[in-house]
Each structure stands twice: as C-alpha cells, then as structure tokens.
Design a protein around this motif. Structure first.
Motif, PDB file in Angstrom:
ATOM      1  N   ARG A 172     144.677  45.380 -11.879  1.00 56.39           N
ATOM      2  CA  ARG A 172     143.624  46.376 -11.718  1.00 56.39           C
ATOM      3  C   ARG A 172     142.372  45.755 -11.104  1.00 56.39           C
ATOM      4  NH1 ARG A 172     144.277  48.954 -17.789  1.00 56.39           N
ATOM      5  NH2 ARG A 172     146.098  50.276 -17.347  1.00 56.39           N
ATOM      6  N   PHE A 173     142.045  44.547 -11.552  1.00 55.26           N
ATOM      7  CA  PHE A 173     140.882  43.837 -11.022  1.00 55.26           C
ATOM      8  C   PHE A 173     141.043  43.584  -9.524  1.00 55.26           C
ATOM      9  CE2 PHE A 173     139.055  39.732  -9.838  1.00 55.26           C
ATOM     10  CZ  PHE A 173     137.732  39.868 -10.218  1.00 55.26           C
ATOM     11  N   TYR A 174     142.207  43.058  -9.119  1.00 56.89           N
ATOM     12  CA  TYR A 174     142.441  42.779  -7.693  1.00 56.89           C
ATOM     13  C   TYR A 174     142.424  44.066  -6.865  1.00 56.89           C
ATOM     14  CZ  TYR A 174     143.994  38.096  -9.189  1.00 56.89           C
ATOM     15  OH  TYR A 174     144.049  36.832  -9.724  1.00 56.89           O
ATOM     16  N   LEU A 175     143.012  45.120  -7.381  1.00 56.18           N
ATOM     17  CA  LEU A 175     143.016  46.397  -6.650  1.00 56.18           C
ATOM     18  C   LEU A 175     141.599  46.920  -6.448  1.00 56.18           C
ATOM     19  CD1 LEU A 175     146.052  48.225  -8.319  1.00 56.18           C
ATOM     20  CD2 LEU A 175     145.873  47.532  -5.919  1.00 56.18           C
ATOM     21  N   SER A 176     140.752  46.737  -7.431  1.00 60.91           N
ATOM     22  CA  SER A 176     139.384  47.263  -7.347  1.00 60.91           C
ATOM     23  C   SER A 176     138.538  46.518  -6.317  1.00 60.91           C
ATOM     24  CB  SER A 176     138.705  47.183  -8.722  1.00 60.91           C
ATOM     25  OG  SER A 176     138.424  45.834  -9.089  1.00 60.91           O
ATOM     26  N   HIS A 177     139.007  45.343  -5.892  1.00 63.88           N
ATOM     27  CA  HIS A 177     138.231  44.547  -4.941  1.00 63.88           C
ATOM     28  C   HIS A 177     138.817  44.566  -3.529  1.00 63.88           C
ATOM     29  CE1 HIS A 177     136.495  42.904  -8.664  1.00 63.88           C
ATOM     30  NE2 HIS A 177     135.473  42.530  -7.906  1.00 63.88           N
ATOM     31  N   ARG A 178     139.880  45.341  -3.295  1.00 62.41           N
ATOM     32  CA  ARG A 178     140.450  45.371  -1.948  1.00 62.41           C
ATOM     33  C   ARG A 178     139.511  46.064  -0.961  1.00 62.41           C
ATOM     34  NH1 ARG A 178     145.398  48.434  -2.070  1.00 62.41           N
ATOM     35  NH2 ARG A 178     144.196  50.217  -1.330  1.00 62.41           N
ATOM     36  N   GLN A 182     148.664  50.666  -0.898  1.00 69.43           N
ATOM     37  CA  GLN A 182     148.516  51.258  -2.226  1.00 69.43           C
ATOM     38  C   GLN A 182     149.859  51.336  -2.944  1.00 69.43           C
ATOM     39  OE1 GLN A 182     146.538  55.021  -1.737  1.00 69.43           O
ATOM     40  NE2 GLN A 182     144.699  54.119  -0.832  1.00 69.43           N
ATOM     41  N   ASP A 183     150.904  51.698  -2.203  1.00 72.57           N
ATOM     42  CA  ASP A 183     152.230  51.832  -2.801  1.00 72.57           C
ATOM     43  C   ASP A 183     152.728  50.499  -3.354  1.00 72.57           C
ATOM     44  OD1 ASP A 183     154.721  53.084  -3.458  1.00 72.57           O
ATOM     45  OD2 ASP A 183     155.575  52.189  -1.650  1.00 72.57           O
ATOM     46  N   TRP A 184     152.449  49.409  -2.641  1.00 69.87           N
ATOM     47  CA  TRP A 184     152.886  48.078  -3.081  1.00 69.87           C
ATOM     48  C   TRP A 184     151.844  47.402  -3.979  1.00 69.87           C
ATOM     49  CZ3 TRP A 184     157.525  45.432  -1.955  1.00 69.87           C
ATOM     50  CH2 TRP A 184     158.419  46.133  -1.147  1.00 69.87           C
ATOM     51  N   ARG A 185     150.770  48.105  -4.292  1.00 71.17           N
ATOM     52  CA  ARG A 185     149.742  47.646  -5.224  1.00 71.17           C
ATOM     53  C   ARG A 185     149.128  46.317  -4.773  1.00 71.17           C
ATOM     54  NH1 ARG A 185     154.006  48.465  -8.984  1.00 71.17           N
ATOM     55  NH2 ARG A 185     153.613  46.489 -10.059  1.00 71.17           N
ATOM     56  N   GLY A 197     146.187  43.932  -3.719  1.00 73.15           N
ATOM     57  CA  GLY A 197     144.769  43.812  -4.026  1.00 73.15           C
ATOM     58  C   GLY A 197     144.128  42.635  -3.321  1.00 73.15           C
ATOM     59  N   TYR A 198     142.981  42.242  -3.828  1.00 70.70           N
ATOM     60  CA  TYR A 198     142.233  41.129  -3.227  1.00 70.70           C
ATOM     61  C   TYR A 198     141.595  40.302  -4.336  1.00 70.70           C
ATOM     62  CZ  TYR A 198     138.459  38.593  -0.866  1.00 70.70           C
ATOM     63  OH  TYR A 198     137.616  37.617  -0.414  1.00 70.70           O
ATOM     64  N   ALA A 199     141.752  38.972  -4.236  1.00 68.47           N
ATOM     65  CA  ALA A 199     141.093  38.049  -5.153  1.00 68.47           C
ATOM     66  C   ALA A 199     139.794  37.573  -4.496  1.00 68.47           C
ATOM     67  CB  ALA A 199     141.991  36.852  -5.443  1.00 68.47           C
ATOM     68  N   PRO A 200     138.634  37.934  -5.041  1.00 71.53           N
ATOM     69  CA  PRO A 200     137.357  37.551  -4.420  1.00 71.53           C
ATOM     70  C   PRO A 200     137.202  36.035  -4.308  1.00 71.53           C
ATOM     71  CG  PRO A 200     137.031  39.254  -6.079  1.00 71.53           C
ATOM     72  CD  PRO A 200     138.448  38.784  -6.222  1.00 71.53           C
ATOM     73  N   ASN A 201     136.407  35.638  -3.345  1.00 69.57           N
ATOM     74  CA  ASN A 201     136.179  34.212  -3.107  1.00 69.57           C
ATOM     75  C   ASN A 201     135.102  33.679  -4.049  1.00 69.57           C
ATOM     76  OD1 ASN A 201     136.487  31.726  -1.907  1.00 69.57           O
ATOM     77  ND2 ASN A 201     135.176  32.190  -0.143  1.00 69.57           N
ATOM     78  N   ARG A 202     135.399  33.737  -5.326  1.00 72.59           N
ATOM     79  CA  ARG A 202     134.488  33.271  -6.379  1.00 72.59           C
ATOM     80  C   ARG A 202     135.283  32.415  -7.347  1.00 72.59           C
ATOM     81  NH1 ARG A 202     130.411  37.170  -7.030  1.00 72.59           N
ATOM     82  NH2 ARG A 202     129.586  35.916  -8.760  1.00 72.59           N
ATOM     83  N   TRP A 203     134.636  31.450  -7.952  1.00 72.45           N
ATOM     84  CA  TRP A 203     135.358  30.484  -8.778  1.00 72.45           C
ATOM     85  C   TRP A 203     135.858  31.062 -10.097  1.00 72.45           C
ATOM     86  CZ3 TRP A 203     136.994  26.063  -6.839  1.00 72.45           C
ATOM     87  CH2 TRP A 203     136.334  25.525  -5.732  1.00 72.45           C
ATOM     88  N   THR A 204     135.090  31.920 -10.742  1.00 73.83           N
ATOM     89  CA  THR A 204     135.450  32.339 -12.101  1.00 73.83           C
ATOM     90  C   THR A 204     135.357  33.854 -12.300  1.00 73.83           C
ATOM     91  OG1 THR A 204     133.176  32.064 -12.917  1.00 73.83           O
ATOM     92  CG2 THR A 204     134.641  30.141 -13.044  1.00 73.83           C
ATOM     93  N   LEU A 205     135.360  34.638 -11.239  1.00 72.33           N
ATOM     94  CA  LEU A 205     135.119  36.068 -11.384  1.00 72.33           C
ATOM     95  C   LEU A 205     136.211  36.746 -12.210  1.00 72.33           C
ATOM     96  CD1 LEU A 205     132.860  37.936 -10.485  1.00 72.33           C
ATOM     97  CD2 LEU A 205     134.274  38.640  -8.550  1.00 72.33           C
TER      98      LEU A 205
END
Length: 345
Positions: free
Chosen positions: A11-17, A37-40, A42-50
């Motif tokens: 959910r976190f990764y999807l919210s940042h796409r 969206q179908d394959w769900r 997402g995106y992992a932000p370029n932050r160390w501990t987010l």
C-alpha cells in the motif's frame, strides 16, 4: 505478521507511484496505467528510512521489519530501507497474497533487486506472475518481471508470463508450473549468452519449448514493436534444440576442419545421452544434418558413451610340464571383453 507487513508495504509503494518516474517509464515500455494498477506496481521513494518509519508508525517492531527483508541494519547501526528509488513489483502466492518484492531501477545497478529470503519467501519455490496463470494458457518462463508482464499483455488468452525472481529454474518451480497449468511451458529468455545458458540449464528440470530472441532484445522490446505475440506463436522450438546447438556452437570456428567436426559430434553426443528419450532421435538427425555426417555415425558416438568401460578379465594359470604355467582354456588373460548396453531411447 510478515504477511501483514508486506500488505502495508505494498500500500505504501502504491501510494507513492503517482508523481514518480515509474508511470511514464513503464508507459514508454508498453505497460500503461491500467496495467500498472492491475499488477499493483508501486514506487519506493529515494529516502533511507521512509518505509521503515511508516511501518514503525503502524506499530511494527524493528525486529519484525528486519525479518520481513524490507529493511536491514546499516553499518552505522539502525534500520534502513532495502528498496530505494525503484519501481516495486509484488511477488505473490497463488492466492495473490504478497510475500516479497522485485525492485526495478530506472538506470542504476543492479537493474533488478529482489527481496532477501524470509520465513514466507523462498526464491527457488516461487515464480513472479505464477498466480496469474490460468487453465488452458501456456506459461512462458522469462527472466524479469517486466518481461512477464509483456508476455501476458501480448496474448492474454494464449500465454502467461512468469519470471524467475533472480534464480536459475529449480525443480520446485517446475513442479509449481506443472500443478498450475496443463499446457507445455515455453522458455523465452533473453537472446544474449546469459539467456542461452539459463535456457540450457532449464532443460534439466523442465520439458519445454523455447523461443530465442535476437541478441540485445527481450520480450518487453518486442512488445513495443508488436512482434512478441507472433514470436511466441511461430518461433517456438523444442528446448532440446537449443541445448544441442549450444554444444555444437562451441566448435563453430573450426567446423570446416575434420577435427572440429569430430569434436562437435562428440560434444553433442555427450549431451544426447542425457536427453529425455523422446528427444533423442530428433537430435541425432539434427546433429548429422548440421555436421554433414551420417546418422549412424552420430548414433555410434552416442552408443559408445552409453556402453560401460572395457573390462580386463584375468584367467587362472595352471602348472604345465617343465615347470612353467599356462593359462587355462578360454580367453587369453589379456583379452578385453566389451559388454555393450542398449541405448535408453
């Protein structure tokens, strides 16, 4: 708890796409917003501990976050996120429950970063996209998750792409494929040397057909050109063909010499003796045709490898008049006996 952590991470990764480079990058590769969206994805932000801070906020202890593989302890101490600045593709069980991720870099190395193994994720037991394989659809084994998505997009009623998750194909993965699909699988790995090596190794655990793409091209490339579906339908050949060709191609620089031809035949014969019985006759014929030999010459080379080594039989010696010893009647003591064995095909 590990399942819940992965659900929240997804959910976190999807919210940042939205607003990241991921959507435009994938769209340019033929994977539009609806498919993302179908394959769900997402995106992992370029932050160390987010992500780590988010999971802590939700009440997960550091010990559980670390066990999930989504964070690890840095050299300076404290947890940092495993995935940063990557397109995130979830790896799921057959019931679509997310158990791990593959992170795709835009331009960094490694290109693909996989979750480490955990209590709920074993790389050699799962395949990316296996949860989307349906009855009557041929599974197509590819190298990466974007290739798997490309295959499924190209011909969803005929093929379903499944990715290797960064490992060579294992017997457990082959068994999983067999349990899900009643169709013969297709190996469709990249056309470079690494892809060929992976396809050859896959023969040991999977009876499949194969499609080899041109060097420098992968399924995602062919999806954009509209050629992927056609290649899968019309360019498939028995995987054993690639295995034998790989053995012969090692001699490609010297096949115009008799020594090179004999060396290629012997190497091919050494592979043929390990093939499945239904592949042997075809490959003997192919080797003979390619090397301009007779089928019986190739068959003899194979049979010689099937036969056991020569055995020396010693016969007892008995006293003879005059104090010397002579062998008993029968074969001479130095005669070697060959006991041929029939080929297994």
């Amino acid at each position: 708890m590990l399942y819940t952590i992965h659900q929240e991470a997804e959910r976190f990764y999807l919210s940042h796409r939205a607003g990241s480079w991921v959507s435009d990058y994938l769209t340019a590769r033929g994977i539009n917003e609806t498919i993302q969206q179908d394959w769900r994805i997402g995106y992992a932000p370029n932050r160390w501990t987010l992500l780590t801070d988010h999971l802590r906020y939700l009440g997960f202890p550091d010990s559980a976050i670390e066990r999930s593989g989504l964070a690890y302890e840095s050299r300076r101490g404290g947890l940092i996120d495993t995935f940063r600045d990557r397109a995130m593709l979830p790896i799921a069980r057959l019931d679509s429950t997310t158990i791990a991720f593959i992170g795709r870099s835009r331009d960094g190395e490694p290109k693909y970063l996989n979750s480490p193994e955990t209590l709920i994720y074993r790389k050699g037991s799962v395949l990316f996209g296996l949860d989307r394989v349906r009855h009557g659809v041929r599974p197509v084994l590819v190298e990466g998750p974007l290739d798997a998505i490309a295959v499924t997009i190209a011909a969803p009623a005929e093929f379903a792409g499944v990715g290797l998750c960064g490992t060579a194909l294992t017997p457990r993965q082959a068994d999983a494929l067999a349990q899900i699909s009643d169709q013969k699988a297709v190996i469709a790995l990249d056309g470079d040397r690494a892809g060929l090596v992976a396809a050859v190794r896959a023969y040991e655990v999977l009876d499949a057909d194969a499609v080899r793409f041109p060097d420098g091209h992968d399924p995602a490339d062919l999806l954009r050109s509209g050629e992927l579906g056609t290649a899968l339908r019309h360019q498939a050949q028995p995987l054993a063909d690639l295995v034998i060709d790989a053995a012969i191609n090692r001699w490609s620089g010297s096949l115009h010499f008799a020594e090179g031809t004999i060396g290629a035949m012997r190497d091919a014969a050494a592979v043929i003796v390990r093939l499945r019985p239904h592949d042997v006759a075809r490959q003997v014929d192919r080797v003979a045709t390619r090397l301009s030999l007779r089928c019986d010459e190739v068959t003899e080379a194979v049979t010689d490898l099937v036969a056991p080594p020569l055995v020396t039989v010693e016969f007892p010696r008995v006293p003879a008049p005059g104090g010397t010893s002579v062998p008993t009647k029968g074969r001479r003591h130095d005669e070697r006996i060959r006991t041929p064995r029939r080929p297994t095909w």
